[in-house]
Design an enzyme around this catalytic site. Structure first.
Site, PDB file in Angstrom:
ATOM      1  N   HIS A   1      18.743   4.181  45.390  1.00 19.36           N
ATOM      2  CA  HIS A   1      19.581   4.067  46.598  1.00 19.36           C
ATOM      3  C   HIS A   1      19.127   2.916  47.491  1.00 19.36           C
ATOM      4  CE1 HIS A   1      21.495   7.763  45.491  1.00 19.36           C
ATOM      5  NE2 HIS A   1      20.395   8.467  45.605  1.00 19.36           N
TER       6      HIS A   1
ATOM      7  N   ASP B   1      20.747   9.854  36.940  1.00 19.78           N
ATOM      8  CA  ASP B   1      20.541  10.664  38.144  1.00 19.78           C
ATOM      9  C   ASP B   1      21.907  11.189  38.607  1.00 19.78           C
ATOM     10  OD1 ASP B   1      18.321  10.766  40.656  1.00 19.78           O
ATOM     11  OD2 ASP B   1      20.408  10.815  41.299  1.00 19.78           O
TER      12      ASP B   1
ATOM     13  N   HIS C   1      23.065  11.343  41.587  1.00 19.58           N
ATOM     14  CA  HIS C   1      23.633  10.595  42.714  1.00 19.58           C
ATOM     15  C   HIS C   1      23.993   9.186  42.261  1.00 19.58           C
ATOM     16  CE1 HIS C   1      20.925  13.629  44.636  1.00 19.58           C
ATOM     17  NE2 HIS C   1      21.980  13.786  45.420  1.00 19.58           N
TER      18      HIS C   1
ATOM     19  N   ASP D   1      17.874  15.318  38.660  1.00 14.19           N
ATOM     20  CA  ASP D   1      18.664  16.210  39.506  1.00 14.19           C
ATOM     21  C   ASP D   1      20.030  16.460  38.858  1.00 14.19           C
ATOM     22  OD1 ASP D   1      19.431  13.575  39.934  1.00 14.19           O
ATOM     23  OD2 ASP D   1      18.925  13.575  42.077  1.00 14.19           O
TER      24      ASP D   1
ATOM     25  N   TYR E   1      14.694  17.799  41.630  1.00 14.75           N
ATOM     26  CA  TYR E   1      14.092  18.569  42.723  1.00 14.75           C
ATOM     27  C   TYR E   1      13.826  20.020  42.384  1.00 14.75           C
ATOM     28  CZ  TYR E   1      15.613  14.238  44.645  1.00 14.75           C
ATOM     29  OH  TYR E   1      15.783  12.898  44.826  1.00 14.75           O
TER      30      TYR E   1
HETATM   31  N1  Q9C Z   1      23.637  17.792  50.431  1.00 13.27           N
HETATM   32  C1  Q9C Z   1      17.693  10.795  44.941  1.00 13.27           C
HETATM   33  O1  Q9C Z   1      17.975  11.715  44.195  1.00 13.27           O
HETATM   34  N2  Q9C Z   1      20.812  14.135  50.551  1.00 13.27           N
HETATM   35  N3  Q9C Z   1      18.092  10.775  46.217  1.00 13.27           N
HETATM   36  C2  Q9C Z   1      22.151  14.479  50.251  1.00 13.27           C
HETATM   37  C3  Q9C Z   1      23.734  16.373  50.309  1.00 13.27           C
HETATM   38  C4  Q9C Z   1      20.301  12.922  50.063  1.00 13.27           C
HETATM   39  C5  Q9C Z   1      18.911  11.831  46.722  1.00 13.27           C
HETATM   40  C6  Q9C Z   1      22.593  15.697  51.005  1.00 13.27           C
HETATM   41  C7  Q9C Z   1      19.955  12.961  48.608  1.00 13.27           C
HETATM   42  C8  Q9C Z   1      19.182  11.747  48.171  1.00 13.27           C
HETATM   43  C9  Q9C Z   1      16.846   9.676  44.465  1.00 13.27           C
HETATM   44 ZN    ZN Z   2      19.454  11.837  42.793  1.00 15.29          ZN
END
Ligand code: Q9C
Ligand code: ZN
Length: 725
Positions: A135, A172, A174, A319, A359
């Site tokens: 990100h 991933d 996201h 994740d 996570y």
């Molecule tokens: N419920 C990575 O997995 N929060 N970053 C989102 C939605 C941010 C994830 C909230 C998630 C960041 C590297």
């Molecule tokens: Zn992620």
């Protein structure tokens, strides 16, 4: 050349110092627990262990602005209040006094891994790092990411190693928007990402995460987004009434399931205690193994082989695995073994994975182990659950193929033909037996004496069976030992050979005795795979005996891929135990659900779409206990094509392959032996588009077969809500 594992304990130092529910999941335990399981499984010890080094400021400058690097450097000296204040300027980010050190180690680890692989110190590897990277943008931290580790690695590979084609696979859950922005106008970096999207209602809520974002300028077509739109509160109404995995992790032990009618009966439990329960009890939420594999077969891999990368970087976030609170997906850790092994067929096997998210500690650690073990060369375990992609996944796959069609020849053919009426007719005009109504997995009951484990099988040396003694030199490439088992007794082999006159003759019978030894060796687990050569005229007969012997020994699902002029055994029962797929100089035809014929593909593109669009989906749907692959007369495949066929088939066949070739082709046998041993296949060279006749044949077969073999689908079927349309 082995597998590098890049790590440094210092990366567990950074942690959240104040209350912030959004960031609380990104903990030091993520790395600690993954490393602990790698140790416990004896995997760390099998790797080339490299201590991560810090990236230099010059290296960080490959991607990030000097001002941004200075800003992060400055956080080392800040107090908690100031850290919290600065963190609030970014979306889902926290800084800790050790963040700069950790983030430089994470970036350095990715660079080190690329150096190890591109200098030949390692064949592939994984960097276990935090903070994650995908990100992170040129001048912004975002989503727990500080420096973009994978983008730095790609830029480093371009600038320091002169690479011109790098594939980034972001699995991933996201969208790695940071990586997308950095390379959006760069045709040297092909960025593929799948991500939970929910039509824009999922973080980071970006329009440019959708499938129609394809890159800019010279980079058009080099950004590939596959958004997942299934929403957890709306189960897929089209998802077939089959079993699927419980949405819990770790897997539950067998427990009571209410009685009632179900397609496979109630309360079925898989060998690992996973629960196979009717759809109504656990409706599908989130994507599962079949969806991920379908995305690879029908989107990523066609593009990737057309692109022909020199290096594959994986933004390996877990994740996207079952149990994760962010992703809420269903894919099990075994799936990452399959995805990894599929990627190993690219770029001469130069695959560098870098940890991103993940996570759920146990699911993360298990998935990391699956990835590392596959990089080490172990065979993936079977994928649990039915191989049936969901409606929503198919819609996504269809939309990204449509969005990318202007940029990739692989997608430029018609994807669908009008739905055929239930009375299918073959290309020869005959009526086909109707596809059986039972679900695919019915034939897939617990099977032959296969030592199926929850974990990948350790690599076993493929046996190499020879006929002519002088062929031995070619058939035993360096590093591959020959199994010295005695061939079958002549009298016994003769009994099996009896119907075939061609096998009565000395040389053919001698070969058969060795082939039968090999069949037995594979089925009782002495060897994982093997290759056998036999005189050309005896090939069809030897194949017939091989099939009969395998079925006799209890193989429940035998996949036979016959390339070239070979005869299907006449008395082969069409009972679902054998799936016969022939690729030869004939028209496409589906003579039954378990007897498919495909013309020989001439061009690179035709061959790839045959493998990725037909052979692998059938193999994944069938889940064979044993794969017999035969390259017969006029098979028409150049060595690199045959190598790729075998390499890719190893994945769904989990390495249980018996390859049969003509003894006059020792070089081909040698290459196949190396593939069975886990070597990466050579590049296919310049891409040439499939002929339109060939593409039509594929479309025809898909239309005939996809009702039964659901992994063939590349588009969502018409909505069940509007019948008759
Ligand atoms: N419920 C990575 O997995 N929060 N970053 C989102 C939605 C941010 C994830 C909230 C998630 C960041 C590297
Ligand atoms: Zn992620």
């Amino acid at each position: 050349m082995g597998t590098a594992l890049v790590y440094h304990e210092d990366m567990t130092a950074a942690r959240l110092l104040w209350d912030d529910p959004e960031c609380a999941i990104e903990t030091p335990e993520r790395l600690a627990v993954a490393m602990e399981l790698l140790r416990q499984r004896g995997l760390e010890q099998r790797c080339l262990q490299l201590a991560a080094r810090e990236a230099s400021e010059a290296e960080l400058g490959l991607v990030h602005s000097p001002e941004y690097v200075a800003l992060v450097r400055g956080t080392e000296a800040l107090g908690v209040g100031a850290l919290q204040e600065l963190s609030a300027q970014f979306d889902a980010v926290y800084f800790h006094p050790s963040t700069y050190h950790c983030a430089r180690l994470a970036a350095g680890a990715a660079l080190q891994l690329v150096d190890a692989v591109l200098t030949g110190a390692a064949q592939n590897g994984l960097a276990l790092v935090r903070p994650p990277g995908h990100h992170s943008q040129r001048a912004a931290a975002n989503g727990f990411c500080v420096f973009n580790n994978v983008a730095l690695a790609a830029e480093h590979a371009k600038q320091r190693h002169g690479l011109r084609r790098i594939l980034v696979v972001d699995w991933d859950i996201h969208h790695g928007q940071g990586t997308q922005y950095i390379f959006e106008d760069d045709p040297r970096v092909l960025y593929f990402s799948w991500h939970r999207y929910e039509h824009g209602r999922f973080w980071p809520y970006l329009r440019e995460s959708d499938a129609d974002a394809v890159g800019r300028g010279h980079g058009r077509g080099f950004t590939v987004n596959l958004p997942w739109n299934q929403v957890p509160w709306a189960p897929d109404p089209h998802y077939p009434q089959t079993s699927l995995l419980c949405s819990s992790w770790p897997r539950p032990v067998a427990r009571a399931v209410p009685p009632g009618p179900g397609p496979t009966g109630w309360g079925a439990f898989g060998p690992d205690g996973q629960c196979l329960a009717p759809d109504s009890l656990w409706p599908q939420v989130g994507m599962g193994n079949a969806d991920y594999v379908a995305a690879f077969l029908h989107v990523l891999l066609p593009l990737a082989f057309e692109f022909d990368p020199e290096l594959v970087l994986v933004s390996a976030g877990f994740d996207s695995a079952i149990g994760d609170p962010e992703g809420q997906m269903q894919a099990t850790p075994e799936c990452f073994a399959h995805l990894t092994q599929l990627l190993l067929a690219l770029a001469g096997g130069r695959v560098c994975a870098v940890l991103e998210g993940g996570y759920h500690l146990e699911s993360l650690a298990e998935s990391v182990c699956m990835t590392i073990q596959t990089l080490l060369g172990d065979q993936p375990p079977p994928l649990p659950g039915p191989m049936v992609p969901c409606q929503s996944a198919l819609e996504s796959i269809q939309s990204v193929r449509a969005a990318q069609a202007p940029h990739w020849a692989s997608f430029q053919h018609p994807a669908t033909v009008p739905m055929l009426s239930p009375s299918y007719s073959s290309s020869e005009g005959r009526l086909l037996p109707l596809l059986p109504a039972e679900p695919v997995y019915k034939a897939a009951a617990p099977s032959c004496p296969d030592p199926l484990h929850a974990h990948p099988l350790a690599p076993v040396c493929p046996a190499v069976v020879l006929t002519a003694p002088d062929a031995a030199v070619h058939l035993c490439p360096r590093g591959i030992r020959q199994k010295g088992a005695a061939p079958w007794e002549e009298a016994e082999a003769e009994a099996w050979a009896r119907p075939h006159e061609v096998l009565a003759q000395g040389e053919a019978l001698a070969a058969l005795r060795k082939v039968l030894r090999l069949v037995d060796g594979i089925l009782d687990g002495q060897v994982n795979s093997g290759i056998a050569a036999t005189p050309a005229p005896a090939l069809s007969a030897t194949l017939d005996v091989t099939i009969r012997r395998s079925l006799f020994l209890g193989v429940q699902r035998l996949l036979c891929v016959a390339v070239g002029q070979l005869d299907r055994p006449l008395d082969l029962a069409d009972d679902g135990r054998t799936l016969w797929l022939s690729i030869r100089d004939k028209q496409a035809a589906t003579l039954s659900t378990f007897h498919v014929s495909m013309p020989l593909p001439g061009a690179t593109g035709g061959f790839l779409s045959c493998i990725l669009g037909l052979v692998l989906p059938l193999a994944y749907g069938f889940q064979p206990d044993l794969l017999v692959v035969v390259l017969g007369p006029v098979h028409g495949l150049q060595d690199p094509y045959a190598a790729l066929l075998v390499t890719l088939l190893r994945v769904p066949a989990r390495g249980r392959i018996l390859a049969l070739v003509e003894e006059s082709k020792p070089q081909l046998a040698g290459i196949l032996a190396r593939m069975l041993h886990g070597e990466a296949p050579p590049s296919l060279g310049p891409f040439s588009k499939a002929s339109s006749e060939f593409a039509q044949a594929l479309v025809y077969l898909r239309g005939q077969l996809e009702l039964h073999w659901k992994m063939l689908q590349v588009a969502a079927p018409p909505s069940v809500a509007s019948p008759g349309s």
